[in-house]
Design a protein around this motif. Sequence first.
Motif, PDB file in Angstrom:
ATOM      1  N   LEU A 296       0.836  -1.192   0.000  1.00 22.53           N
ATOM      2  CA  LEU A 296       0.000   0.000   0.000  1.00 22.53           C
ATOM      3  C   LEU A 296       0.876   1.250   0.000  1.00 22.53           C
ATOM      4  N   LEU A 297       0.375   2.314  -0.641  1.00 19.52           N
ATOM      5  CA  LEU A 297       1.167   3.547  -0.706  1.00 19.52           C
ATOM      6  C   LEU A 297       1.430   4.120   0.679  1.00 19.52           C
ATOM      7  N   ALA A 298       0.489   3.945   1.603  1.00 19.64           N
ATOM      8  CA  ALA A 298       0.717   4.417   2.969  1.00 19.64           C
ATOM      9  C   ALA A 298       1.916   3.698   3.572  1.00 19.64           C
ATOM     10  N   SER A 299       2.027   2.402   3.304  1.00 20.69           N
ATOM     11  CA  SER A 299       3.165   1.633   3.811  1.00 20.69           C
ATOM     12  C   SER A 299       4.449   2.017   3.092  1.00 20.69           C
ATOM     13  N   ALA A 300       4.328   2.327   1.790  1.00 21.92           N
ATOM     14  CA  ALA A 300       5.507   2.752   1.028  1.00 21.92           C
ATOM     15  C   ALA A 300       6.050   4.075   1.566  1.00 21.92           C
ATOM     16  N   MET A 301       5.144   4.990   1.911  1.00 31.31           N
ATOM     17  CA  MET A 301       5.575   6.264   2.480  1.00 31.31           C
ATOM     18  C   MET A 301       6.282   6.042   3.813  1.00 31.31           C
ATOM     19  N   GLU A 302       5.714   5.172   4.654  1.00 29.36           N
ATOM     20  CA  GLU A 302       6.352   4.862   5.933  1.00 29.36           C
ATOM     21  C   GLU A 302       7.726   4.244   5.718  1.00 29.36           C
ATOM     22  N   PHE A 303       7.849   3.389   4.686  1.00 25.38           N
ATOM     23  CA  PHE A 303       9.119   2.734   4.380  1.00 25.38           C
ATOM     24  C   PHE A 303      10.173   3.762   3.971  1.00 25.38           C
ATOM     25  N   LEU A 304       9.799   4.699   3.097  1.00 25.87           N
ATOM     26  CA  LEU A 304      10.749   5.726   2.665  1.00 25.87           C
ATOM     27  C   LEU A 304      11.191   6.589   3.842  1.00 25.87           C
ATOM     28  N   ASN A 305      10.235   6.952   4.703  1.00 27.48           N
ATOM     29  CA  ASN A 305      10.580   7.777   5.860  1.00 27.48           C
ATOM     30  C   ASN A 305      11.502   7.026   6.823  1.00 27.48           C
ATOM     31  N   ARG A 306      11.180   5.762   7.051  1.00 27.92           N
ATOM     32  CA  ARG A 306      11.959   4.976   8.015  1.00 27.92           C
ATOM     33  C   ARG A 306      13.370   4.708   7.524  1.00 27.92           C
ATOM     34  N   THR A 307      13.539   4.508   6.226  1.00 28.98           N
ATOM     35  CA  THR A 307      14.862   4.178   5.680  1.00 28.98           C
ATOM     36  C   THR A 307      15.616   5.403   5.178  1.00 28.98           C
ATOM     37  N   SER A 308      14.963   6.566   5.257  1.00 31.72           N
ATOM     38  CA  SER A 308      15.597   7.839   4.841  1.00 31.72           C
ATOM     39  C   SER A 308      16.076   7.789   3.393  1.00 31.72           C
ATOM     40  N   ILE A 309      15.221   7.254   2.502  1.00 31.07           N
ATOM     41  CA  ILE A 309      15.535   7.263   1.072  1.00 31.07           C
ATOM     42  C   ILE A 309      14.409   7.980   0.343  1.00 31.07           C
ATOM     43  N   THR A 310      14.699   8.430  -0.881  1.00 28.21           N
ATOM     44  CA  THR A 310      13.705   9.190  -1.634  1.00 28.21           C
ATOM     45  C   THR A 310      13.153   8.431  -2.829  1.00 28.21           C
ATOM     46  N   ALA A 311      13.757   7.303  -3.191  1.00 24.19           N
ATOM     47  CA  ALA A 311      13.272   6.500  -4.316  1.00 24.19           C
ATOM     48  C   ALA A 311      13.519   5.032  -4.008  1.00 24.19           C
TER      49      ALA A 311
END
Length: 335
Positions: A296-311
């Motif tokens: 889910l995009l909500a989970s993808a956003m959390e993943f990017l924030n948690r791993t400090s990556i932008t792509a």
Amino acid sequence: MTAPVALDTSPASGGQDACASALRTIETEAAGLAILKAALGNGLGEPFARAVATIAAARGRVIVTGVGKSGHVGAKIAATFASTGTPASFVHATEASHGDLGMITDNDVVLALSWSGETQELAATIAYTRRFKVPLVAITSRAESALGTAADIVLALPKVEEACPHGLAPTTSTILQMATGDALAIALLEARGFTAQDFKVYHPGGRLGASLLHARDVMHGGEKLPLATPATTMRDAIVLITQKGFGVLGIIDEAERLVGIITDGDLRRHLSHDFLDKTAGDVMTRAPKTIPGDMLLASAMEFLNRTSITAVFVVEDGRPVGIIHLHDLLRHGVA
């Protein structure tokens, strides 16, 4: 009519009186919820479970009814039911006696809210449910009231102190009604196995709808993917990173599996006089972070924030099928 009173919120007072009042209100309402929690473990749990089973077995809808503040709470409860997989409608108790009783069928379950249980406007609805054998679930503080004695199932809420200092304005009592409605809705959601994908059907719009999209719904794929092989020179790799515009380059092996990634950080760490003659394999970070297409995009956003990556690359069986950038999520309203 009482003249309005100006509250002292000046810097000198620091709004201390208002904050103290707010704290008292929240503490009183929190104490009420603690009492409700205790009641569910001591008597209230049995009728609650029967209410869930009765609603789950109904072939029709949940008809929520009430007047005044209970009516406002009831409308919210009906909306929560409907959005979580339990078909529901709100029927105002006053309008019911002027024709809206026709909205209730013998396939439905009526959920009636009245803190006192003596709300006169509910009389017509109560009589209708008894005449046509429509299951009636009551949420009230008085099991011995007119509503309580007529109902098939009584969720007798504990008597609690209102946050209103005069004990008049419904405050803690409406919090308990709301919490009970939420508890019913979530128990039914879990009993039905209602999934995030089901939730998406009822919430297609706004930020919530965007959050329920999947990675594959918004990813960039095909020719837009920034990919190279380990043998690619960094001279060519930089050209590819610039052309594709994602700020990263995925490195794939002979089987087209993603084996590495080159980011801005990798470029800075390997910068030297012979940098452009190095290969992508020399510079890449191995075992890059990836996500599946059904995330889910909500989970993808959390993943990017948690791993400090932008792509991040979207992979299937180890092969990159797409890429998502933080800006894609922001454009879709996931933030």
